[in-house]
Design a protein around this motif. Structure first.
Motif, PDB file in Angstrom:
ATOM      1  N   ALA A  85       0.835  -1.205   0.000  1.00  0.00           N
ATOM      2  CA  ALA A  85       0.000   0.000   0.000  1.00  0.00           C
ATOM      3  C   ALA A  85       0.870   1.256   0.000  1.00  0.00           C
ATOM      4  O   ALA A  85       0.601   2.213  -0.739  1.00  0.00           O
ATOM      5  N   TYR A  86       1.919   1.260   0.818  1.00  0.00           N
ATOM      6  CA  TYR A  86       2.798   2.427   0.885  1.00  0.00           C
ATOM      7  C   TYR A  86       3.529   2.642  -0.440  1.00  0.00           C
ATOM      8  O   TYR A  86       3.723   3.788  -0.878  1.00  0.00           O
ATOM      9  N   LEU A  87       3.940   1.553  -1.093  1.00  0.00           N
ATOM     10  CA  LEU A  87       4.626   1.715  -2.379  1.00  0.00           C
ATOM     11  C   LEU A  87       3.674   2.280  -3.429  1.00  0.00           C
ATOM     12  O   LEU A  87       4.063   3.142  -4.226  1.00  0.00           O
ATOM     13  N   ASN A  88       2.427   1.814  -3.439  1.00  0.00           N
ATOM     14  CA  ASN A  88       1.446   2.372  -4.378  1.00  0.00           C
ATOM     15  C   ASN A  88       1.205   3.853  -4.111  1.00  0.00           C
ATOM     16  O   ASN A  88       1.070   4.653  -5.046  1.00  0.00           O
ATOM     17  N   LEU A  89       1.162   4.227  -2.841  1.00  0.00           N
ATOM     18  CA  LEU A  89       1.023   5.649  -2.498  1.00  0.00           C
ATOM     19  C   LEU A  89       2.237   6.433  -2.984  1.00  0.00           C
ATOM     20  O   LEU A  89       2.101   7.518  -3.562  1.00  0.00           O
ATOM     21  N   ALA A  90       3.416   5.876  -2.750  1.00  0.00           N
ATOM     22  CA  ALA A  90       4.650   6.559  -3.163  1.00  0.00           C
ATOM     23  C   ALA A  90       4.695   6.747  -4.673  1.00  0.00           C
ATOM     24  O   ALA A  90       5.033   7.826  -5.166  1.00  0.00           O
ATOM     25  N   ARG A  91       4.339   5.714  -5.417  1.00  0.00           N
ATOM     26  CA  ARG A  91       4.407   5.800  -6.879  1.00  0.00           C
ATOM     27  C   ARG A  91       3.405   6.818  -7.429  1.00  0.00           C
ATOM     28  O   ARG A  91       3.701   7.551  -8.378  1.00  0.00           O
ATOM     29  N   SER A  92       2.223   6.876  -6.829  1.00  0.00           N
ATOM     30  CA  SER A  92       1.228   7.843  -7.306  1.00  0.00           C
ATOM     31  C   SER A  92       1.660   9.264  -6.988  1.00  0.00           C
ATOM     32  O   SER A  92       1.555  10.166  -7.832  1.00  0.00           O
ATOM     33  N   TYR A  93       2.170   9.487  -5.776  1.00  0.00           N
ATOM     34  CA  TYR A  93       2.587  10.844  -5.406  1.00  0.00           C
ATOM     35  C   TYR A  93       3.841  11.276  -6.163  1.00  0.00           C
ATOM     36  O   TYR A  93       4.010  12.461  -6.457  1.00  0.00           O
ATOM     37  N   GLU A  94       4.711  10.325  -6.510  1.00  0.00           N
ATOM     38  CA  GLU A  94       5.874  10.686  -7.335  1.00  0.00           C
ATOM     39  C   GLU A  94       5.417  11.203  -8.691  1.00  0.00           C
ATOM     40  O   GLU A  94       5.948  12.193  -9.205  1.00  0.00           O
ATOM     41  N   LYS A  95       4.421  10.551  -9.276  1.00  0.00           N
ATOM     42  CA  LYS A  95       3.915  10.994 -10.576  1.00  0.00           C
ATOM     43  C   LYS A  95       3.198  12.331 -10.479  1.00  0.00           C
ATOM     44  O   LYS A  95       3.151  13.094 -11.448  1.00  0.00           O
ATOM     45  N   LEU A  96       2.640  12.633  -9.313  1.00  0.00           N
ATOM     46  CA  LEU A  96       1.975  13.919  -9.100  1.00  0.00           C
ATOM     47  C   LEU A  96       2.962  15.001  -8.656  1.00  0.00           C
ATOM     48  O   LEU A  96       2.549  16.103  -8.283  1.00  0.00           O
ATOM     49  N   SER A  97       4.257  14.655  -8.670  1.00  0.00           N
ATOM     50  CA  SER A  97       5.340  15.576  -8.298  1.00  0.00           C
ATOM     51  C   SER A  97       5.270  16.015  -6.840  1.00  0.00           C
ATOM     52  O   SER A  97       5.792  17.071  -6.480  1.00  0.00           O
ATOM     53  N   GLU A  98       4.643  15.192  -5.997  1.00  0.00           N
ATOM     54  CA  GLU A  98       4.636  15.426  -4.545  1.00  0.00           C
ATOM     55  C   GLU A  98       5.783  14.597  -3.965  1.00  0.00           C
ATOM     56  O   GLU A  98       5.582  13.569  -3.308  1.00  0.00           O
ATOM     57  N   PHE A  99       7.008  15.075  -4.192  1.00  0.00           N
ATOM     58  CA  PHE A  99       8.178  14.242  -3.948  1.00  0.00           C
ATOM     59  C   PHE A  99       8.451  13.987  -2.463  1.00  0.00           C
ATOM     60  O   PHE A  99       8.849  12.890  -2.079  1.00  0.00           O
ATOM     61  N   LYS A 100       8.240  14.985  -1.622  1.00  0.00           N
ATOM     62  CA  LYS A 100       8.481  14.791  -0.190  1.00  0.00           C
ATOM     63  C   LYS A 100       7.553  13.733   0.379  1.00  0.00           C
ATOM     64  O   LYS A 100       7.968  12.868   1.165  1.00  0.00           O
ATOM     65  N   LYS A 101       6.282  13.791  -0.005  1.00  0.00           N
ATOM     66  CA  LYS A 101       5.332  12.781   0.470  1.00  0.00           C
ATOM     67  C   LYS A 101       5.710  11.406  -0.049  1.00  0.00           C
ATOM     68  O   LYS A 101       5.638  10.410   0.687  1.00  0.00           O
ATOM     69  N   ALA A 102       6.086  11.341  -1.320  1.00  0.00           N
ATOM     70  CA  ALA A 102       6.449  10.053  -1.920  1.00  0.00           C
ATOM     71  C   ALA A 102       7.660   9.448  -1.213  1.00  0.00           C
ATOM     72  O   ALA A 102       7.698   8.233  -0.951  1.00  0.00           O
ATOM     73  N   ILE A 103       8.656  10.279  -0.887  1.00  0.00           N
ATOM     74  CA  ILE A 103       9.840   9.780  -0.168  1.00  0.00           C
ATOM     75  C   ILE A 103       9.445   9.251   1.199  1.00  0.00           C
ATOM     76  O   ILE A 103       9.923   8.192   1.641  1.00  0.00           O
ATOM     77  N   SER A 104       8.550   9.965   1.868  1.00  0.00           N
ATOM     78  CA  SER A 104       8.071   9.515   3.177  1.00  0.00           C
ATOM     79  C   SER A 104       7.384   8.150   3.084  1.00  0.00           C
ATOM     80  O   SER A 104       7.613   7.263   3.914  1.00  0.00           O
ATOM     81  N   PHE A 105       6.561   7.956   2.043  1.00  0.00           N
ATOM     82  CA  PHE A 105       5.882   6.667   1.868  1.00  0.00           C
ATOM     83  C   PHE A 105       6.875   5.563   1.520  1.00  0.00           C
ATOM     84  O   PHE A 105       6.713   4.414   1.960  1.00  0.00           O
ATOM     85  N   CYS A 106       7.902   5.881   0.743  1.00  0.00           N
ATOM     86  CA  CYS A 106       8.946   4.882   0.454  1.00  0.00           C
ATOM     87  C   CYS A 106       9.646   4.461   1.746  1.00  0.00           C
ATOM     88  O   CYS A 106       9.922   3.273   1.960  1.00  0.00           O
ATOM     89  N   ASN A 107       9.933   5.441   2.598  1.00  0.00           N
ATOM     90  CA  ASN A 107      10.575   5.126   3.878  1.00  0.00           C
ATOM     91  C   ASN A 107       9.669   4.292   4.766  1.00  0.00           C
ATOM     92  O   ASN A 107      10.142   3.441   5.529  1.00  0.00           O
ATOM     93  N   ASP A 108       8.344   4.519   4.661  1.00  0.00           N
ATOM     94  CA  ASP A 108       7.401   3.710   5.434  1.00  0.00           C
ATOM     95  C   ASP A 108       7.470   2.242   5.019  1.00  0.00           C
ATOM     96  O   ASP A 108       7.217   1.348   5.844  1.00  0.00           O
ATOM     97  N   CYS A 109       7.777   1.985   3.751  1.00  0.00           N
ATOM     98  CA  CYS A 109       7.899   0.591   3.283  1.00  0.00           C
ATOM     99  C   CYS A 109       8.957  -0.168   4.078  1.00  0.00           C
ATOM    100  O   CYS A 109       8.821  -1.370   4.336  1.00  0.00           O
TER     101      CYS A 109
END
Length: 422
Positions: A85-109
């Motif tokens: 779930a966290y990786l899917n969140l990270a990938r979607s936010y990366e595509k939306l250019s919300e990079f800080k949030k995406a990095i946080s979700f990657c770290n949650d993985c």
């Protein structure tokens, strides 16, 4: 009865997905979601939906499904669900250019036990893309190297293809066109080894549009057009909006380079429209930049300035320092053409500051990199130097055999105030 129908809809959706009929697959899975009460089945269906939404550029819908996945993961508490779930969140936010949030979700993985080398590779790849979106060039390369190592360890050809594609984009941004073409060609060769009549066909159109970029930058316009036309045909058939936008951007760039400015501008506008629709703000920056270059070529200075400023605002909003630097370079050039020295000097000073921040200097010869086309060489630490300067680091230090010269940039860092680099 409801569960049986839901299972049938899931299977039909998978068949549609395999045939690249994404909208029909999404319709089946959405219906299946309403017909099942089993948490694990809901989680899997949401994963399928994330997959389809990602492929057609509906990143906001993908993030919504990933949030629902995370809610189910919290209820079910099954190993592996949280990380997916966290990786899917990270990938979607990366595509939306919300990079800080995406990095946080990657770290949650990383808080949860990951399933495989391949999964860890996809997390590293997403992290690399996020750091690249923020113009953190060293961390970008470090994560791409990690993702590539995981891909090879898992013998995951698709992941390897994706890493090569991102490395190609990385060197494109730094104007190392030879390296860019080399990496995109490797990705294309892997794609050709995948079956065309499966979901893997998306990699055929992705690599086709990617390899077109270094081709046109090297002046191979006809070859680039052929790649883009092939990719566009496949993308239209499958309603792949991200690839369509990339194709339009490439078509516009080629038209502009050929001085066909009347055809270039509306294609930039069309690319910008699709990128706005799917939420790709990084792509919007590039489309606006292309429009600005076209207006400058037409000596429409006021419009060129306005478009550059719009591009700059978006680049600042998403935190992409490299694209901010490009905007200031263009504005400096425009004000010089208008003989507006105070404004030109202001943008020149900003360019110098941003170049320093990004460390866009060769540590050996101290000349700037990524400003003019040049062949670059990455060092193990992640710093870049000119390939022609590599020989100077190959010599032993002060006659000590076997001891190579350290990275000049890292050596200067350690001699400076460490607090500057935390």
């Amino acid at each position: 009865m409801g569960q049986t129908l839901a299972r049938r809809d899931v299977d039909r959706g998978l068949r549609f997905y395999k045939e690249q009929r994404f909208e029909e697959a999404i319709e089946c899975w959405s219906r299946a979601m309403k017909g099942t009460k089993k948490l694990l089945q809901k989680f899997d269906i949401l994963g399928f939906l994330c997959m389809s939404y990602y492929d057609i550029g509906k990143y906001r819908d993908m993030s919504s499904c990933a949030v629902q996945q995370l809610e189910i993961a919290n209820q079910a508490d099954v190993p592996g669900m949280h990380s997916e779930a966290y990786l899917n969140l990270a990938r979607s936010y990366e595509k939306l250019s919300e990079f800080k949030k995406a990095i946080s979700f990657c770290n949650d993985c990383s808080q949860y036990e990951t399933k495989s080398e391949s999964f860890q590779g996809h997390v590293a790849l997403c992290l690399g893309k996020c750091h690249f979106g923020q113009s953190d060039l060293m961390r970008t390369l470090q994560n791409y190297d990690k993702a590539l190592a995981k891909a090879r360890a898992a013998e995951d050809k698709v992941l390897e293809l994706l890493v090569y594609s991102e490395l190609g984009d990385y060197y494109t941004a730094l104007k190392d066109r030879e390296s860019s073409l080399s990496y995109h060609t490797r990705a294309s060769e892997i794609a050709r080894g995948l079956e065309l009549a499966t979901p893997n066909s998306k990699y055929h159109r992705l690599t086709a549009v990617n390899v077109a970029v270094p081709c046109w930058q090297l002046g191979r316009y006809n070859e680039a057009m052929e790649h883009c036309e092939d990719a566009m045909k496949m993308a239209i058939t499958c309603a792949d909006r991200p690839v369509q936008a990339r194709c339009l951007l490439n078509f516009a760039d080629i038209n502009r380079k050929r001085n066909d400015l009347e055809r270039a501008y509306p294609r930039y506008q069309s690319a910008f429209s699709i990128m706005s629709e799917i939420g790709d703000r990084l792509g919007q920056v590039d489309a606006l930049a292309g429009m600005a270059k076209t207006m400058a070529a037409l000596n429409q200075w006021d419009q060129a300035i306005e478009l550059n400023k719009r591009s700059l605002i978006t680049a600042e909003d998403i935190g992409n320092t490299l694209r901010r630097l490009r905007c200031h370079y263009r504005l400096e050039g425009i004000y010089e053409a208008l003989d507006d020295i105070p404004n030109a000097d202001q943008h020149m000073l900003i360019c110098r500051r941003l170049t320093d921040r990004l460390e866009l200097y060769c540590g050996v010869c101290s000349e700037t990199i990524a400003h003019q086309p040049d062949k670059l060489e990455p060092l193990p630490c992640g710093h870049l130097i000119h390939e022609r300067c590599l020989v100077h680091l190959s010599r032993s230090t002060w006659g000590r055999a076997g001891r190579k010269r350290p990275c000049p940039s890292c050596r200067r860092r350690s001699a400076a105030n460490p607090a500057m680099y935390t």
